[in-house]
Design an enzyme around this catalytic site. Structure first.
Site, mmCIF file in Angstrom:
data_model
loop_
_atom_site.group_PDB
_atom_site.id
_atom_site.type_symbol
_atom_site.label_atom_id
_atom_site.label_comp_id
_atom_site.label_asym_id
_atom_site.label_seq_id
_atom_site.Cartn_x
_atom_site.Cartn_y
_atom_site.Cartn_z
ATOM 1 C CB CYS A 193 -0.957 -0.005 1.192
ATOM 2 S SG CYS A 193 -2.135 -1.372 1.136
ATOM 3 C CG HIS A 203 -2.231 4.719 5.456
ATOM 4 N ND1 HIS A 203 -1.935 4.454 4.137
ATOM 5 C CD2 HIS A 203 -2.770 3.569 5.960
ATOM 6 C CE1 HIS A 203 -2.273 3.211 3.856
ATOM 7 N NE2 HIS A 203 -2.781 2.647 4.942
ATOM 8 C CD GLU A 249 -2.372 7.620 9.639
ATOM 9 O OE1 GLU A 249 -1.491 8.234 9.011
ATOM 10 O OE2 GLU A 249 -3.420 7.213 9.106
ATOM 11 C CE LYS A 287 -5.470 4.806 2.309
ATOM 12 N NZ LYS A 287 -4.527 5.901 2.612
ATOM 13 C CG HIS A 304 -6.614 1.391 1.218
ATOM 14 N ND1 HIS A 304 -5.607 1.673 0.332
ATOM 15 C CD2 HIS A 304 -6.005 0.846 2.309
ATOM 16 C CE1 HIS A 304 -4.445 1.327 0.842
ATOM 17 N NE2 HIS A 304 -4.663 0.826 2.050
ATOM 18 C CG PHE A 311 -1.135 -5.707 4.373
ATOM 19 C CD1 PHE A 311 -1.550 -4.954 5.452
ATOM 20 C CD2 PHE A 311 -2.080 -6.500 3.743
ATOM 21 C CE1 PHE A 311 -2.858 -4.981 5.899
ATOM 22 C CE2 PHE A 311 -3.398 -6.540 4.167
ATOM 23 C CZ PHE A 311 -3.784 -5.776 5.249
#
Length: 443
Positions: A172, A312, A323, A344, A349, A408
């Protein structure tokens, strides 16, 4: 750390995004706070745990692709080429007149040609009933679907690029990392122009099944429009999306000589890994914080110089808390003063593509001096206690912005963008010495 002598600037932006076609429609959606999430229509999602997604209303022929290009390219490749064409047109650069050996391409993708591969496997295996598949039923360009680098090759073909061409696949963070790689090519002198960005079209049964299995995506199928809720106390997973953003990145002096209009300068970039878990995150956000610290160092900036953070913000509990802790760890008291938002919430996403769409949003935010909102944020999570710009876009003076990604495999990436020097407003007055006391770091 001193800034490199060769500097990289963004002179063109192209986007294929949920909710509208092209860069302007994309920006309109973000600033209006509209969500493009809906029930999945690209395949029959009946029986899946999560049945919502942010889809692109995309007609490849109407977008200017030829029937041969449509036949040759997976949907992800089509997105990338259309976004790249818009970026080149937006930049005004005359690529045919450029030295092709000085033109590069850096494209990111997390899952490559997933849709094409799944569709072809279904045909070759007669819907999965045949173990030994009959290759003669495959499309002529099936091999290209199996090699993700063909996505970068398609953009290189469009640009006539004979310089460095690469496909970056880091989950990602692929979009951020691909742009970062493009910047490095400019700074080190390997290229003068780079088409950089990312693309992913993962909306297929196999992708949905994978994320269903680990319960990462939202089961909120009854209210798709409000299903993506980063930093909200009711959030229950992210919403899959798709799309692409590609940017023309040029060496700053070269762009100045040709009179290019500059969106932003890319001031600093850094990536780190947590070496911890394939999908898990440490709650203290240490690795993301380190990526932010190094990006700021490379940009020769302090935490107080950041005016906006594009988070993110996936909408999973562990990510949003991770985060938030990283911002506090890396920026100190400034984390409580600077606006933070997650787009997002509106476009879902799109895995590897999302970092490039977020950098495009940052470039547009710097140009228009508007912070996109975090849609659907109505019930704040007490553990996420920063200014997440809920629901409504905000006019805000910005000179430098930070965008981060988390992927990931433990990938953590940070990038700092700044307004080009010739359009920056006058420096702010000196900040008052008295500041609010530092808050206790998240555990």
């Amino acid at each position: 750390m001193t800034r490199p002598q060769r500097r990289a600037v963004i002179t063109g932006v192209g986007a294929v995004a949920p909710g509208g076609h092209g860069r302007e429609a994309y920006w309109d959606l973000l600033t209006a706070g509209r969500t493009a999430t809906r029930r999945i229509s690209l395949f029959d999602a009946t029986g899946f745990r999560s049945q919502v997604a942010a889809e692109c209303d995309f007609d490849p022929l109407a977008a200017g692709l030829t029937p041969q290009e449509v036949r040759r390219m997976d949907r992800a490749g089509q997105f990338a080429v259309v976004a790249a064409r818009e970026a080149v047109e937006d930049s005004g650069i005359d690529l045919p007149a450029a030295d092709p050996a000085r033109v590069g391409v850096s494209i990111g993708s997390a899952v490559g040609c997933t849709m094409g591969l799944e569709e072809e496997y279904a045909v070759l295996s007669d819907g999965g009933r045949t173990w030994l598949v009959d290759h003669s039923y495959g499309v002529p360009h099936l091999y290209g679907y199996m090699v993700p680098s063909t996505l970068a090759v398609e953009v290189a073909r469009l640009a006539g690029a004979q310089g460095p061409v690469a496909l970056i696949s880091t989950g990602c963070t692929s979009g951020l990392d691909a742009i970062g790689h493009g910047v490095q090519l400019i700074e080190e002198g390997s290229a003068d122009v780079v088409l950089a960005g990312a693309t992913d079209a993962p909306l297929s049964p196999i992708t949905s099944a994978c994320f269903d299995a680990i319960k990462a995506t939202t089961p909120n199928n009854d209210d798709p429009r409000h299903a993506s809720r980063p930093f909200d106390g009711r959030r229950d997973g992210f919403v899959l999306g798709e799309g692409s953003a590609v940017m023309v990145i040029e060496e700053a002096e070269s762009a100045r000589r040709r009179g290019a209009t500059v969106y932003a300068e890319i001031l600093g970039f850094a990536g780190r890994s947590n070496a911890f878990h394939m999908t898990g995150l440490k709650p203290d956000g240490r690795e993301m914080a380190e990526a932010i610290r190094v990006a700021l160092d490379r940009a020769a900036l302090d935490p107080g110089d950041i005016d906006y953070i594009n988070a993110h913000g996936s909408g999973t509990k562990q990510n949003d808390r991770h985060e938030t802790a990283a911002f506090k760890r890396s920026l100190g008291p400034r984390a409580h003063e600077v606006p933070v938002s997650s787009i997002k919430s509106m476009i879902g996403h799109s895995l590897g593509a999302i970092g490039s769409l977020e950098i495009a949003a940052c470039a547009l935010a710097l140009r228009h001096q508007v912070v996109p909102p975090t849609a659907n944020l109505a019930v704040p999570d007490p553990e996420c206690d920063l200014d997440y710009v809920p629901v409504t876009a905000r006019e805000h003076r910005m000179e430098r912005v930070l965008s981060v990604g988390s992927g990931f495999g433990g990938f953590q990436t940070a990038m700092v963008l700044g307004r080009p020097a010739d359009v920056r407003p006058k420096p702010r007055p000196a900040r008052r010495a008295a500041r609010r006391p530092a808050r206790k770091e998240a555990a």
